[in-house]
Design a protein around this motif. Structure first.
Motif, short mmCIF file in Angstrom:
data_model
loop_
_atom_site.label_atom_id
_atom_site.label_comp_id
_atom_site.label_asym_id
_atom_site.label_seq_id
_atom_site.Cartn_x
_atom_site.Cartn_y
_atom_site.Cartn_z
N GLY A 148 -14.11 -4.39 29.49
CA GLY A 148 -15.15 -3.37 29.58
C GLY A 148 -15.32 -2.88 31.00
O GLY A 148 -15.26 -3.64 31.96
N ARG A 149 -15.49 -1.57 31.16
CA ARG A 149 -15.69 -0.91 32.44
C ARG A 149 -14.46 -1.01 33.34
O ARG A 149 -14.54 -0.84 34.54
CB ARG A 149 -16.91 -1.49 33.19
N TYR A 150 -13.32 -1.31 32.77
CA TYR A 150 -12.10 -1.37 33.54
C TYR A 150 -11.46 0.01 33.48
O TYR A 150 -11.23 0.56 32.42
CB TYR A 150 -11.16 -2.42 32.93
N ASP B 67 -7.63 -0.50 37.47
CA ASP B 67 -8.64 -0.90 38.46
C ASP B 67 -9.00 0.28 39.36
O ASP B 67 -9.35 0.11 40.53
CB ASP B 67 -8.14 -2.08 39.29
N CYS B 68 -8.87 1.50 38.81
CA CYS B 68 -9.26 2.69 39.55
C CYS B 68 -10.78 2.85 39.54
O CYS B 68 -11.50 2.06 38.93
CB CYS B 68 -8.59 3.92 38.95
N VAL B 69 -11.25 3.87 40.24
CA VAL B 69 -12.68 4.15 40.32
C VAL B 69 -12.91 5.63 40.03
O VAL B 69 -12.22 6.49 40.61
CB VAL B 69 -13.25 3.79 41.70
N ILE B 70 -13.86 5.92 39.16
CA ILE B 70 -14.26 7.29 38.88
C ILE B 70 -15.63 7.50 39.48
O ILE B 70 -16.63 7.03 38.94
CB ILE B 70 -14.29 7.56 37.36
N PRO B 71 -15.73 8.18 40.62
CA PRO B 71 -17.03 8.36 41.26
C PRO B 71 -17.85 9.42 40.53
O PRO B 71 -17.32 10.21 39.74
CB PRO B 71 -16.66 8.81 42.67
N LEU B 72 -19.14 9.46 40.84
CA LEU B 72 -19.99 10.49 40.24
C LEU B 72 -19.56 11.88 40.71
O LEU B 72 -19.64 12.85 39.95
CB LEU B 72 -21.44 10.23 40.61
N ILE B 73 -19.14 11.97 41.95
CA ILE B 73 -18.69 13.24 42.51
C ILE B 73 -17.35 13.01 43.19
O ILE B 73 -17.17 12.03 43.89
CB ILE B 73 -19.71 13.78 43.53
N GLY B 74 -16.42 13.93 43.01
CA GLY B 74 -15.15 13.83 43.69
C GLY B 74 -14.07 13.25 42.82
O GLY B 74 -14.29 12.88 41.66
N PRO B 75 -12.87 13.19 43.36
CA PRO B 75 -11.71 12.76 42.57
C PRO B 75 -11.68 11.26 42.32
O PRO B 75 -12.31 10.47 43.04
CB PRO B 75 -10.53 13.18 43.44
N MET B 76 -10.92 10.89 41.34
CA MET B 76 -10.69 9.48 41.02
C MET B 76 -9.91 8.83 42.15
O MET B 76 -9.06 9.46 42.78
CB MET B 76 -9.87 9.41 39.73
#
Length: 126
Positions: free
Chosen positions: A32-34, A101-110
Protein backbone atom coordinates in the motif's frame (compact mmCIF):
# COMPACT_ATOMS: atom_id res chain seq x y z
CA UNK A 1 15.97 -6.51 -3.34
CA UNK A 2 13.13 -5.23 -5.50
CA UNK A 3 13.10 -6.53 -9.05
CA UNK A 4 11.11 -4.91 -11.84
CA UNK A 5 10.24 -6.87 -14.97
CA UNK A 6 9.06 -4.87 -17.97
CA UNK A 7 7.41 -5.93 -21.18
CA UNK A 8 5.43 -4.51 -24.06
CA UNK A 9 7.80 -2.24 -25.95
CA UNK A 10 8.20 -2.38 -29.70
CA UNK A 11 7.82 -0.49 -32.94
CA UNK A 12 4.63 1.15 -34.06
CA UNK A 13 3.49 3.66 -36.63
CA UNK A 14 2.40 7.17 -35.61
CA UNK A 15 -1.11 7.09 -34.24
CA UNK A 16 -0.70 3.53 -33.02
CA UNK A 17 -0.89 2.09 -29.52
CA UNK A 18 1.27 0.04 -27.18
CA UNK A 19 0.82 -1.18 -23.63
CA UNK A 20 3.76 -1.53 -21.29
CA UNK A 21 3.65 -3.77 -18.24
CA UNK A 22 5.86 -3.81 -15.16
CA UNK A 23 5.70 -6.39 -12.40
CA UNK A 24 7.46 -5.95 -9.07
CA UNK A 25 8.88 -8.79 -7.02
CA UNK A 26 11.04 -9.09 -3.95
CA UNK A 27 9.28 -6.24 -2.16
CA UNK A 28 8.92 -7.23 1.47
CA UNK A 29 7.08 -4.19 2.76
CA UNK A 30 3.40 -3.44 2.61
CA UNK A 31 2.44 -2.71 -0.96
CA UNK A 32 0.00 0.00 0.00
CA UNK A 33 1.13 3.53 -0.90
CA UNK A 34 4.05 2.12 -2.84
CA UNK A 35 4.68 4.18 -5.94
CA UNK A 36 5.43 2.57 -9.29
CA UNK A 37 5.68 4.30 -12.61
CA UNK A 38 7.52 5.00 -15.81
CA UNK A 39 10.34 7.26 -16.89
CA UNK A 40 11.60 7.60 -20.41
CA UNK A 41 14.77 8.82 -22.05
CA UNK A 42 15.22 9.66 -25.70
CA UNK A 43 18.65 10.00 -27.29
CA UNK A 44 20.17 13.36 -26.45
CA UNK A 45 17.35 14.29 -24.09
CA UNK A 46 16.94 14.37 -20.34
CA UNK A 47 15.12 11.63 -18.54
CA UNK A 48 11.44 12.43 -18.11
CA UNK A 49 8.90 11.13 -15.65
CA UNK A 50 5.96 9.93 -17.73
CA UNK A 51 3.42 8.48 -15.31
CA UNK A 52 3.19 7.09 -11.81
CA UNK A 53 0.66 5.58 -9.45
CA UNK A 54 0.50 4.64 -5.78
CA UNK A 55 -0.40 0.98 -5.57
CA UNK A 56 -3.80 0.52 -3.97
CA UNK A 57 -4.61 4.20 -4.47
CA UNK A 58 -6.16 6.42 -7.11
CA UNK A 59 -3.32 8.93 -6.84
CA UNK A 60 -1.60 9.22 -10.18
CA UNK A 61 0.78 11.46 -12.06
CA UNK A 62 0.80 11.87 -15.84
CA UNK A 63 3.20 14.24 -17.58
CA UNK A 64 1.70 17.09 -19.56
CA UNK A 65 3.52 15.87 -22.65
CA UNK A 66 1.46 12.67 -22.72
CA UNK A 67 -1.73 13.69 -20.96
CA UNK A 68 -4.89 12.56 -22.78
CA UNK A 69 -2.86 9.94 -24.65
CA UNK A 70 -1.24 7.82 -21.94
CA UNK A 71 -3.01 6.13 -19.03
CA UNK A 72 -1.44 4.37 -16.07
CA UNK A 73 -3.30 1.62 -14.25
CA UNK A 74 -2.58 -1.15 -11.78
CA UNK A 75 -3.35 -4.69 -10.80
CA UNK A 76 -2.75 -4.64 -7.07
CA UNK A 77 -2.89 -8.41 -6.63
CA UNK A 78 -0.28 -8.93 -9.34
CA UNK A 79 1.90 -6.00 -8.20
CA UNK A 80 1.79 -4.88 -11.81
CA UNK A 81 1.36 -1.48 -13.39
CA UNK A 82 0.42 -0.83 -16.97
CA UNK A 83 1.07 2.13 -19.24
CA UNK A 84 -1.44 2.31 -22.06
CA UNK A 85 -0.03 4.53 -24.78
CA UNK A 86 -2.40 5.70 -27.49
CA UNK A 87 -2.01 8.14 -30.39
CA UNK A 88 1.72 7.61 -30.29
CA UNK A 89 3.94 10.25 -31.88
CA UNK A 90 7.52 10.05 -33.17
CA UNK A 91 8.58 12.18 -30.19
CA UNK A 92 7.43 9.37 -27.88
CA UNK A 93 10.33 7.29 -29.18
CA UNK A 94 12.53 6.49 -26.19
CA UNK A 95 13.69 3.85 -23.77
CA UNK A 96 10.99 3.43 -21.16
CA UNK A 97 12.01 2.44 -17.64
CA UNK A 98 9.80 1.11 -14.91
CA UNK A 99 10.57 2.64 -11.53
CA UNK A 100 9.51 1.81 -7.99
CA UNK A 101 9.58 3.67 -4.69
CA UNK A 102 8.92 6.87 -6.64
CA UNK A 103 7.21 9.94 -5.22
CA UNK A 104 4.21 11.81 -6.62
CA UNK A 105 4.23 15.29 -5.08
CA UNK A 106 1.16 17.47 -4.75
CA UNK A 107 2.71 19.91 -7.21
CA UNK A 108 5.34 19.23 -9.85
CA UNK A 109 6.66 16.17 -11.61
CA UNK A 110 7.08 12.68 -10.25
CA UNK A 111 10.47 11.86 -8.82
CA UNK A 112 12.17 8.54 -9.31
CA UNK A 113 12.91 6.12 -6.51
CA UNK A 114 15.70 3.70 -5.85
CA UNK A 115 14.57 0.91 -8.13
CA UNK A 116 14.74 0.79 -11.91
CA UNK A 117 13.97 -1.84 -14.49
CA UNK A 118 16.21 -2.65 -17.42
CA UNK A 119 14.10 -0.63 -19.82
CA UNK A 120 12.01 -1.44 -22.86
CA UNK A 121 12.38 0.36 -26.15
CA UNK A 122 9.50 2.14 -27.85
CA UNK A 123 9.96 3.30 -31.43
CA UNK A 124 7.33 5.35 -33.24
CA UNK A 125 8.10 5.70 -36.90
CA UNK A 126 6.44 5.50 -40.28
Amino acid sequence: QVRLEESGGGSVQPGGSLRLSCTASGYTGGIGRYCMGWFRQAPGKEREGVAGIYIGSTTTFVANSVKDRFTISQDNAKKTVYLQMNSLKPEDTAMYYCVADCVIPLIGPMTAGAYWGQGTRVTVSS
